[in-house]
Design a protein around this motif. Structure first.
Motif, PDB file in Angstrom:
ATOM      1  N   ARG A  60      47.993  13.680 -44.134  1.00  0.00           N
ATOM      2  CA  ARG A  60      47.074  14.207 -43.120  1.00  0.00           C
ATOM      3  C   ARG A  60      46.977  15.730 -43.214  1.00  0.00           C
ATOM      4  O   ARG A  60      45.889  16.311 -43.070  1.00  0.00           O
ATOM      5  CB  ARG A  60      47.537  13.791 -41.719  1.00  0.00           C
ATOM      6  CG  ARG A  60      47.337  12.314 -41.410  1.00  0.00           C
ATOM      7  CD  ARG A  60      47.496  12.029 -39.920  1.00  0.00           C
ATOM      8  NE  ARG A  60      48.836  12.325 -39.441  1.00  0.00           N
ATOM      9  CZ  ARG A  60      49.848  11.451 -39.462  1.00  0.00           C
ATOM     10  NH1 ARG A  60      49.661  10.232 -39.960  1.00  0.00           N
ATOM     11  NH2 ARG A  60      51.042  11.788 -38.989  1.00  0.00           N
ATOM     12  N   GLY A 112      52.624   9.248 -43.140  1.00  0.00           N
ATOM     13  CA  GLY A 112      51.264   9.772 -43.292  1.00  0.00           C
ATOM     14  C   GLY A 112      51.096  11.233 -42.944  1.00  0.00           C
ATOM     15  O   GLY A 112      50.002  11.780 -43.104  1.00  0.00           O
ATOM     16  N   ALA A 113      52.148  11.909 -42.466  1.00  0.00           N
ATOM     17  CA  ALA A 113      52.004  13.292 -42.000  1.00  0.00           C
ATOM     18  C   ALA A 113      51.640  14.244 -43.135  1.00  0.00           C
ATOM     19  O   ALA A 113      50.798  15.138 -42.971  1.00  0.00           O
ATOM     20  CB  ALA A 113      53.294  13.758 -41.322  1.00  0.00           C
ATOM     21  N   GLU A 143      44.797  16.557 -46.176  1.00  0.00           N
ATOM     22  CA  GLU A 143      43.386  16.304 -45.867  1.00  0.00           C
ATOM     23  C   GLU A 143      42.812  17.396 -44.971  1.00  0.00           C
ATOM     24  O   GLU A 143      41.680  17.865 -45.178  1.00  0.00           O
ATOM     25  CB  GLU A 143      43.254  14.945 -45.185  1.00  0.00           C
ATOM     26  CG  GLU A 143      41.812  14.556 -44.863  1.00  0.00           C
ATOM     27  CD  GLU A 143      41.723  13.205 -44.171  1.00  0.00           C
ATOM     28  OE1 GLU A 143      40.603  12.838 -43.761  1.00  0.00           O
ATOM     29  OE2 GLU A 143      42.764  12.530 -44.024  1.00  0.00           O
ATOM     30  N   GLN A 144      43.593  17.837 -43.994  1.00  0.00           N
ATOM     31  CA  GLN A 144      43.129  18.890 -43.086  1.00  0.00           C
ATOM     32  C   GLN A 144      42.902  20.207 -43.830  1.00  0.00           C
ATOM     33  O   GLN A 144      41.915  20.913 -43.588  1.00  0.00           O
ATOM     34  CB  GLN A 144      44.145  19.083 -41.961  1.00  0.00           C
ATOM     35  CG  GLN A 144      43.698  20.072 -40.881  1.00  0.00           C
ATOM     36  CD  GLN A 144      44.674  20.143 -39.725  1.00  0.00           C
ATOM     37  OE1 GLN A 144      45.502  19.237 -39.536  1.00  0.00           O
ATOM     38  NE2 GLN A 144      44.602  21.205 -38.943  1.00  0.00           N
TER      39      GLN A 144
END
Length: 240
Positions: free
Chosen positions: A164, A160-161, A167-168
């Motif tokens: 994420r 998921g890194a 998304e950030q």
């Protein structure tokens, strides 16, 4: 290896594989690090330093480095082990070039033209978990300064890194993202990069591969261990 040799006269580089075997099914040679070091020890008995091992890694990948250190410890040769290649400004330069080759960044920020597909947010992909991501983050800061866009580092081998990080970046205002692999290349399966780009919903650049900066960094690490000055590369003679 050819790039490294061209950087320093007299250099005698050898290729060794962390998970090497004598030959594969087709008869091609993939010598293990241990076998290469044993061969060097036999060639140079009694030398204070028989070989310098430079891990061909852009960042600290713990599982690989453990095996490298073990092979060095088990060897009969007198060996010095260097740090990995990054973080380093030359890696930021190489990442910039790979992004520009993919049409995801301007080749020169000083030129007055735009690239229609240029990204306004970069995900710097690495392997080696959180430690590698933190190290890549330093190179990411240098890349961000070159491109004047935000750059976030994330580990491909951490669930998921990549998503994420995407998304950030999007939540902070970036709309066109790009995946920049802070990897030499062979240490991961190519499909992993395609999967990561799809996960982030963006395009990606190629891995660093045989970019000239990689050869320069290999020689820099070698020279640092042996105390060789590289002010005038063409005139410097390397120790065997």
């Amino acid at each position: 290896m050819s790039l490294a040799r061209s950087e320093l006269s007299g250099l005698d580089p050898r290729i060794a594989f962390v998970d090497g075997e004598d030959t594969d099914a087709d008869g091609a040679e993939f010598p293990s690090l241990r076998s290469v070091l044993d061969r060097v020890a036999a060639e140079k008995p009694g030398d204070d330093i028989s070989a310098v091992v430079v891990p061909l890694l852009a960042g600290p990948e713990a599982s690989v480095l453990r095996r490298v250190r073990q092979a060095v410890a088990d060897s009969k040769a007198q060996v010095e082990l260097t740090d990995v290649l990054g973080p380093h400004p030359l890696l930021a330069e190489a990442l910039h070039v790979r992004l520009s080759e993919a049409g995801l960044a301007r080749a020169d920020r000083a030129r007055l033209f735009t690239v229609a597909t240029a990204a306004d947010g970069i995900i710097l992909a690495t392997v080696g978990g959180e430690e590698a991501a933190q190290a890549a983050g330093v190179t990411g800061l240098l890349l961000a300064a070159r491109l004047a866009v935000p750059v976030l580092a994330a580990a491909l081998d951490e669930d998921g890194a990549i998503a994420r990080a995407a998304e950030q970046l999007r939540s902070s205002g970036s709309s066109t993202l790009a995946l920049a692999p802070c990897l030499i290349g062979p240490e991961i399966a190519p499909q992993l990069l395609h999967t990561a780009a799809a996960e982030a919903g963006c395009s990606g650049a190629d891995a660093l591969g045989p970019y000239p900066a990689v050869g320069k960094l290999v020689v820099t690490q070698y020279a640092t261990v042996l105390g060789i000055a590289l002010q005038t590369p063409q005139g410097v003679q390397a120790r065997p």
